[in-house]
Design an enzyme around this catalytic site. Structure first.
Site, PDB file in Angstrom:
ATOM      1  N   SER A  76      60.884  47.238  40.634  1.00 12.51           N
ATOM      2  CA  SER A  76      62.045  47.970  41.346  1.00 12.51           C
ATOM      3  C   SER A  76      61.923  49.401  41.824  1.00 12.51           C
ATOM      4  CB  SER A  76      63.440  48.016  40.252  1.00 12.51           C
ATOM      5  OG  SER A  76      63.747  46.528  39.965  1.00 12.51           O
ATOM      6  N   LYS A 109      55.012  39.166  48.513  1.00  9.54           N
ATOM      7  CA  LYS A 109      55.147  37.865  47.590  1.00  9.54           C
ATOM      8  C   LYS A 109      55.207  36.677  48.784  1.00  9.54           C
ATOM      9  CE  LYS A 109      56.849  40.524  43.880  1.00  9.54           C
ATOM     10  NZ  LYS A 109      57.650  40.704  42.710  1.00  9.54           N
ATOM     11  N   GLU A 154      53.467  37.517  37.893  1.00 11.26           N
ATOM     12  CA  GLU A 154      54.026  36.214  38.536  1.00 11.26           C
ATOM     13  C   GLU A 154      52.824  35.015  38.505  1.00 11.26           C
ATOM     14  OE1 GLU A 154      55.928  37.644  41.876  1.00 11.26           O
ATOM     15  OE2 GLU A 154      57.358  38.483  40.634  1.00 11.26           O
ATOM     16  N   GLU A 189      52.842  47.271  35.823  1.00  8.59           N
ATOM     17  CA  GLU A 189      54.280  46.814  36.433  1.00  8.59           C
ATOM     18  C   GLU A 189      55.028  46.071  35.141  1.00  8.59           C
ATOM     19  OE1 GLU A 189      54.255  45.693  40.754  1.00  8.59           O
ATOM     20  OE2 GLU A 189      53.372  44.035  39.789  1.00  8.59           O
ATOM     21  N   ASN A 199      54.159  44.459  48.278  1.00 10.70           N
ATOM     22  CA  ASN A 199      53.766  43.220  48.066  1.00 10.70           C
ATOM     23  C   ASN A 199      54.919  42.268  48.444  1.00 10.70           C
ATOM     24  OD1 ASN A 199      53.139  40.728  46.670  1.00 10.70           O
ATOM     25  ND2 ASN A 199      53.522  41.292  44.692  1.00 10.70           N
ATOM     26  N   GLY A 253      61.833  42.905  40.220  1.00 11.21           N
ATOM     27  CA  GLY A 253      62.841  41.909  40.712  1.00 11.21           C
ATOM     28  C   GLY A 253      63.975  42.083  40.249  1.00 11.21           C
ATOM     29  N   HIS A 270      48.828  39.659  39.045  1.00 11.71           N
ATOM     30  CA  HIS A 270      50.148  40.032  38.993  1.00 11.71           C
ATOM     31  C   HIS A 270      50.915  39.097  37.911  1.00 11.71           C
ATOM     32  CE1 HIS A 270      54.514  40.241  40.543  1.00 11.71           C
ATOM     33  NE2 HIS A 270      53.937  41.271  40.825  1.00 11.71           N
TER      34      HIS A 270
HETATM   35  P1  13P Z   1      60.190  44.749  42.911  1.00 15.16           P
HETATM   36  O1  13P Z   1      59.784  45.944  43.609  1.00 15.16           O
HETATM   37  O2  13P Z   1      60.972  43.906  43.826  1.00 15.16           O
HETATM   38  O3  13P Z   1      60.739  44.837  41.701  1.00 15.16           O
HETATM   39  O4  13P Z   1      58.684  43.926  42.694  1.00 15.16           O
HETATM   40  C1  13P Z   1      57.651  44.424  42.117  1.00 15.16           C
HETATM   41  C2  13P Z   1      56.543  43.831  42.120  1.00 15.16           C
HETATM   42  O5  13P Z   1      56.344  42.798  41.475  1.00 15.16           O
HETATM   43  C3  13P Z   1      55.318  44.465  42.986  1.00 15.16           C
HETATM   44  O6  13P Z   1      54.197  43.663  42.852  1.00 15.16           O
END
Ligand code: 13P
Length: 256
Positions: free
Chosen positions: A217, A15, A101, A171, A13, A177, A99
């Protein structure tokens, strides 16, 4: 993983990172690093505007392209939105929905996530449905209850045939992150719980065929241990998917 019953999927992803012009050089670096005999399906999810470049660059390397969001509406006066038909038409095979976010910054709720999953399925796109608890919820011992609700709501009205085309991504928000990965036991426990929820709704066979990914992560170092868990069928990777060597190492770690 359990290759006998379900697919292993390693999905990146991106982002809101990189640009369309950076895709070709990225794929040129990634391709030679990917294992020759592919142990899993490999996907990179980009902003919609970058999908044509990803689809073009990914063909040769056998990397599928996915979106990161979709409108719940089919078409019409929805300025700025991207429809499932538009994603399907350019060749996107997957799309992330729900997601954390988007839930956090765009107020997406479970019924909206459900509506988005359904429009994607109607156009033949595999929804990667994200669920996961906050740190407060984990500390209050509400993880499984909350995640079970998210899964049930996201799958509302989706029949067993359509379920076969869905992917669930667990997740935990506190792991995204932050560099704080869930332990393999924590991740397995929730992924197993998610499969149990699906089993209750659809029965044993459909439940054992659904791929459940872990995200938060995940990196080249911890991937193998996470992927060795029986109910973790792949990863949804943020930061590490932006680095060809790290992403390729995660793909390689799924060969076990
Ligand atoms: P990270 O791998 O940067 O923690 O992000 C995970 C994520 O949100 C994947 O959709």
């Amino acid at each position: 993983m359990n290759r006998k019953y379900r697919k292993t999927v390693i999905a990146g992803n991106w982002k809101m990172n990189l640009t369309a012009s950076e895709i070709k050089p990225f794929m040129e670096q990634l391709k030679p690093l990917l294992p020759k005999s592919r142990p899993c399906d490999v996907v990179l999810c980009t902003p919609a505007v970058m999908l044509p470049a990803m689809i073009k660059a990914g063909k040769d390397a056998k990397v599928a392209a996915g979106g990161q969001d979709v409108s719940k509406y089919e078409k019409g006066a929805y300025t700025g939105e991207v429809s499932a038909a538009q994603l399907a038409d350019i060749g996107a095979k997957y799309c992330i929905v729900g997601h954390s976010e988007r839930r956090q910054y765009h107020g997406e709720d479970d019924m909206l996530v459900n509506a988005k999953a359904r429009v994607l399925l109607a156009k033949g796109i595999v929804p990667i449905i994200c669920v996961g608890e906050s740190l407060e919820q984990r500390e209050a011992d509400l993880t499984m209850e909350y995640v079970a609700y998210q899964v049930k709501a996201a799958l509302h009205g989706i029949d067993a045939t359509q379920l076969r085309r869905c992917i669930i991504a667990y997740e935990p928000i506190w792991a995204i992150g932050t560099g704080k990965t869930a332990t393999a036991e924590q991740a397995q426990e929730v992924c197993e719980g998610i499969r149990a929820v699906i089993r209750k709704i659809y029965g044993a066979r459909p439940a054992r065929a659904v791929s459940i990914l872990y995200g938060g992560s995940m990196n080249a170092k911890n991937a193998a241990e996470l992927l060795a868990q029986p109910d973790i069928d792949g990863g949804l990777i943020g930061g590490a998917s932006l680095k060809p060597a790290d992403f390729a190492a995660i793909v390689a770690a799924s060969d076990q």
